[in-house]
Design an enzyme around this catalytic site. Structure first.
Site, PDB file in Angstrom:
ATOM      1  CG  HIS A 125      -0.269  -0.098   2.520  1.00 55.74           C
ATOM      2  ND1 HIS A 125      -0.301  -1.232   3.271  1.00 55.74           N
ATOM      3  CD2 HIS A 125       0.505   0.779   3.196  1.00 55.74           C
ATOM      4  CE1 HIS A 125       0.407  -1.043   4.371  1.00 55.74           C
ATOM      5  NE2 HIS A 125       0.908   0.158   4.347  1.00 55.74           N
ATOM      6  CB  CYS A 174       0.829  -9.097 -17.768  1.00 52.69           C
ATOM      7  SG  CYS A 174       0.798 -10.833 -17.299  1.00 52.69           S
TER       8      CYS A 174
END
Length: 561
Positions: A183, A493
């Protein structure tokens, strides 16, 4: 002057004084009824986190608001009570039970195969730490008194601490813990603040007021830089500013390298990411992780629920939207899955291997995908493909899903079927497997850890988890060559797609699409568009004979200068 090395988590450069954050230790006293005390404290924490989430949302910081909202849901999760009760039953004190539950749940999450979900281990730790503060009668953690522009340094930073930061005062972030999907990294990127995580020895080497230089791309962290180093970092800062200005001009533009079109699409792990991808006007979605639909709920999502989310993503883009079928397994915190614990979940029942065990749940997702297909160009990607028989299984499952929709008279559309190349066997057999696929996408995160036998959640082997290792690049090259031979697109990806050198190497290999986080889309476009078509000619062949990732970086630097 001392150079420390970490992992670049948010691009940018800063040279500024340090504000070092310390957490004082404390002990939660035993309670007459610890489980009732836990429930009351958890309820208070839910209220705190929801209030912080609302405040972040009012400031327009949707990334931070969503992280805090997710933490409030975690605080209500019965798995916390269960984990604490287990330790209490074993005779632990209340405080030890809370600490033990935090360690157990964090370890479970950290071992998840998906890096985005693994990074949520920090969230459960933060939630339980906030609960401990509440039970100890202490103020909630998270307050930062910052009055002078500084670089914040700490063992770790919580979502609450980073959510409401003033980017005019916070010039950079550096932590000992965390990764590029933590985060701290997510919020730093949203705020446009450079960040370096995983800096070993950080808190022992800095003090308040000491000047440091950090580079959020390279992961460099220099304590008390000399004049030459400070000037060098100043030049880098100017280059970053110039690149950001150039990137803004590439929003919605298509790019090519020489006569080859290169598509830069976005990775999406939740609806917030989808909004960022739309804002960046990415070339579609290269990786839509569907796990967020399945977690933190008592039952799997219905077909209609999934259909609505997939259709929304498809309607947002004219370009292909690549949706990965759920990559969950026995180690995932999905309460509705009755699967045995595994000693090594990375090598266990996950991805496509789970689908035979949870076949009805898989068919439900396939029907939802087929129903959404008419709303755009849908590419469906299957994770953890290792053998050709798994491709056969998926084709048969799609046939059954179509037959079920036909029987109900439900309309559906055509999809393109592809596989993630994240297991070495898939890369080695790419030529054979590609004959039954419409596209392939290289997942460099898992491909690196499987190739080098290095658990990417184990900090002791961090030096082995470098996606620029020649062995990993050779597997990427083999996959790219198979795609060119078969005439099907190959994309990347994983985290490597956003690395400037790796991105250029992939393009030279013949890879036609890179999928990166939404905020990086136009940065990568600007960087690749500025590259001369023959700038890296021959580099892919040169690195094939390199011995280490460091040799690849050195060769790349030589080619680019």
């Amino acid at each position: 002057m001392k150079l420390l090395k970490g992992v670049g988590a948010s691009a940018g450069v800063a040279v500024a004084p340090v504000l070092l954050l310390h957490d004082a230790d404390f002990v939660v006293p035993d309670a007459d009824d610890p489980m009732e005390a836990l429930k009351a404290a958890a309820a208070a924490v839910v209220t705190q986190l929801q209030s912080l989430s609302s405040e972040a949302g009012e400031l327009g910081r949707t990334d931070a608001a969503e992280v805090l909202q997710a933490q409030s849901f975690m605080a209500m999760d019965p798995m916390i009570e269960d984990a604490v009760q287990t330790h209490l039953t074993q005779g632990s004190s209340f405080d030890d039970a809370l600490r033990g539950a935090s360690a157990d749940l964090s370890h479970m999450l950290a071992s998840l195969p998906d890096p985005y979900l693994a990074a949520r281990a920090a969230d459960i730790g933060e939630v339980l730490e906030r609960i401990r503060h509440q039970l100890a009668g202490l103020p909630a953690p998270g307050s930062i008194d910052l009055t002078t522009p500084s670089v914040l340094c700490a063992e770790t930073l919580t979502a609450a601490q980073t959510a409401l930061l003033d980017p005019t005062l916070v010039l950079g972030l550096a932590t000992v813990e965390g990764g590029p999907t933590s985060h701290v990294a997510i919020i730093a990127r949203a705020l446009g603040v450079p960040a370096v995580v995983g800096v070993a020895g950080l808190v022992d080497e800095v003090a308040n007021g000491v000047t440091i230089a950090l580079d959020g791309t390279t992961g460099e962290f220099v304590v008390e830089p000399d004049d030459v180093t400070s000037e060098e970092f100043g030049v880098r800062a100017e280059q970053v500013a110039q690149l950001a200005a150039a990137a803004a001009e590439f929003r919605g533009r298509k790019i090519s390298v020489g006569d080859r079109a290169v598509h830069i699409s976005a990775n999406v792990a939740n609806e917030m990411d989808l909004d960022r991808a739309v804002e960046a006007q990415a070339d579609g979605i290269g990786l839509f992780r569907t796990e967020f639909l399945f977690l933190d709920r008592p039952a799997p999502p219905t077909e209609d629920e999934q259909f609505e989310v997939y259709a929304k993503a498809l309607k947002a883009f004219a370009e292909p939207v690549t949706i990965r079928t759920f990559d969950i397994g026995g180690d995932k915190p999905a309460s509705f899955l009755d699967l045995p614990a595994e000693e090594n979940p990375f090598l266990g029942v996950r991805g496509v291997r789970l689908y035979e065990h949870e076949y009805e749940m898989f068919l439900t997702q396939l029907r939802a995908l087929l129903r959404a297909a008419p709303f755009g160009d849908l590419w469906v990607m299957i994770p953890m493909i290792a053998t050709d028989s798994e491709i056969t299984f998926v084709h048969k499952a799609f046939d059954e899903a179509r037959a079920q929709l036909d029987a109900k008279g439900v309309d559906y559309g055509r999809i393109s079927l592809g596989a993630m190349v994240e297991v070495p066997s898939a890369a080695l057999q790419a030529m054979a497997m590609s004959s039954r696929l419409d596209f392939m996408s290289i997942g460099t995160n898992d491909l690196t850890q499987y190739t080098l036998a290095a658990d990417r959640t184990n900090g002791a082997v961090d030096q082995l988890t470098d996606f620029l290792h020649p062995a990993v690049l050779q597997l990427c090259q083999m996959t790219a060559e198979a795609g060119v031979e078969r005439g099907i697109p190959v994309s990347v990806c994983g985290l490597a797609a956003a690395d400037p050198l790796a991105a250029k190497l992939f393009v030279e290999m013949g890879i036609s699409k890179l999928s990166v986080a939404g905020p990086s889309v136009n940065l990568i476009k600007a960087d690749l568009a500025s590259m001369q078509p023959d700038a890296l000619s021959g580099l892919a062949d040169a690195v094939a004979s390199a011995a280490e990732a460091a040799d690849v970086r050195r060769l790349g630097a030589d080619y680019l200068t």
